[in-house]
Motif scaffolding. Structure first.
Motif, short mmCIF file in Angstrom:
data_model
loop_
_atom_site.label_atom_id
_atom_site.label_comp_id
_atom_site.label_asym_id
_atom_site.label_seq_id
_atom_site.Cartn_x
_atom_site.Cartn_y
_atom_site.Cartn_z
N VAL A 6 0.92 -1.12 -0.10
CA VAL A 6 0.04 -0.14 -0.04
C VAL A 6 0.80 1.12 -0.14
CG1 VAL A 6 -1.74 1.40 1.32
CG2 VAL A 6 -1.93 -1.28 1.06
N THR A 7 2.01 1.32 0.73
CA THR A 7 2.83 2.46 0.86
C THR A 7 3.54 2.74 -0.54
OG1 THR A 7 3.62 1.97 3.28
CG2 THR A 7 4.87 3.22 1.95
N THR A 8 3.83 1.91 -1.26
CA THR A 8 4.46 2.03 -2.59
C THR A 8 3.40 2.27 -3.78
OG1 THR A 8 6.18 0.52 -2.04
CG2 THR A 8 5.80 1.08 -4.24
N LYS A 9 2.08 1.79 -3.57
CA LYS A 9 1.24 1.85 -4.41
C LYS A 9 0.74 3.32 -4.40
CE LYS A 9 -2.30 -0.83 -6.74
NZ LYS A 9 -1.48 -1.26 -7.90
N ASN A 10 0.56 4.02 -3.27
CA ASN A 10 -0.02 5.28 -2.99
C ASN A 10 1.27 6.24 -3.09
OD1 ASN A 10 -2.38 4.16 -2.59
ND2 ASN A 10 -2.23 3.97 -0.12
N GLY A 11 2.17 5.89 -3.66
CA GLY A 11 3.36 7.00 -3.70
C GLY A 11 4.44 6.34 -3.00
N LYS A 12 5.71 6.82 -3.27
CA LYS A 12 6.89 6.58 -2.65
C LYS A 12 6.84 6.96 -1.46
CE LYS A 12 8.36 4.93 -6.56
NZ LYS A 12 8.10 3.54 -6.95
N GLY A 13 6.86 6.27 -0.06
CA GLY A 13 7.15 6.52 0.93
C GLY A 13 8.35 6.82 1.56
#
Length: 283
Positions: free
Chosen positions: A246-253
């Motif tokens: 989820v972290t990567t899919k919603n943008g680079k955390g």
């Protein structure tokens, strides 16, 4: 041709609060056909430990030392619990069969051990092809990706844009090659989402660098494998489903950018490392 058997392959799976995905992954993997599946638990949660314990069975064991040193450290610890010819590092959010792992191991044997590490083509649940390897890490490419412009581009336009980027900025196999049909594709690095290699190769290069907590440890390991004289490659005829975090899919955390900063620091690119650190602070 050297015969490869599924029983020659051990799987190491590092998890942090992902027991449900571990269960799904095991259901697809069918561990009884393999040498062993080692699940390394990085959590310190009793409920999670209990859920994982219930997955223990024939050919499946769960280990933990009560600490969380990150993905690479967990992989290294799990590897020490194996004794097979091949080791596959498989994420809990990856669905891959034992037959698919066998096909990847056969790639290594087919080329006489020249291939140090191989991964399958990554496919998301919606059928879209993901990036399971690529060219040298570029800070400019990462900053461009951070704008998430590819999220709004139609698939056809996005592929054209990637191809144009490869022609201008990339030497060798670029990201556009990942989308093309074909067999083995040599790359600069391969993803740790589903990576298989000979256990002797993993030992020879020293395993994952534990200075990384999460992200880019697979890129750095790939670099050392290539520096040792091996190839790293994607087998585009073998696919594995990846439920991207989820972290990567919603943008680079921030964890992603910190991993990149560590990578550039190790490679002695201080300016790039500093840029990645600044991005981590903004994420």
């Amino acid at each position: 041709m050297v015969l490869v058997r599924k029983s020659d392959i051990s799987v190491v799976m590092v998890t942090f609060g992902a027991s449900e995905m571990v269960q799904k992954s095991l259901d697809v993997l069918r561990p009884t056909t393999l040498n062993t599946v080692v699940i390394w638990d990085n959590t310190q949660d009793g409920n999670e430990a209990g859920a994982l314990a219930r997955l223990t069975g024939d050919h499946v064991t769960v280990f933990s030392d009560g600490s969380n040193g990150g993905f690479g450290a967990g992989c290294n610890k799990g590897f020490k619990k194996t004794s097979s010819k091949y080791v596959a590092f498989v994420n809990p959010d990856c669905l891959v069969t034992a037959d698919q792992l066998l096909a990847l191991a056969e790639d290594i044997e087919e080329y006489g051990g020249q291939v140090g590490a191989v991964v399958p083509r990554m496919v998301y649940p919606d059928g879209q092809i993901g990036i399971s390897g690529g060219p040298r890490v570029s800070i400019s490419k990462e900053l461009l990706a951070a704008t998430r412009i590819d999220d709004v581009l139609p698939e056809r336009i996005r592929k054209v844009a990637i191809s144009a980027y490869d022609r201008v900025f990339v030497r060798g196999s670029g990201y556009s090659k990942v989308y093309e049909s074909g067999g083995l594709l040599d790359t600069e690095w391969v993803s740790g989402f589903c990576m298989i290699m000979r256990s002797s190769t993993f030992q020879a290069v020293g395993g994952f660098d534990e200075r990384f907590f999460l992200y880019f440890e697979d890129v750095e390991l790939s670099n050392r494998i290539r520096n040792a004289g091996f190839r790293v490659a994607i087998d585009r005829n073998v696919t594995a489903v990846h439920f991207e975090s989820v972290t990567t899919k919603n943008g680079k955390g921030s964890a992603y950018w910190r991993g990149m900063a560590t990578y550039f620091d190790i490679k002695k690119f201080p300016v790039r490392s500093r840029i990645a650190q600044l991005m981590a602070g903004l994420a």
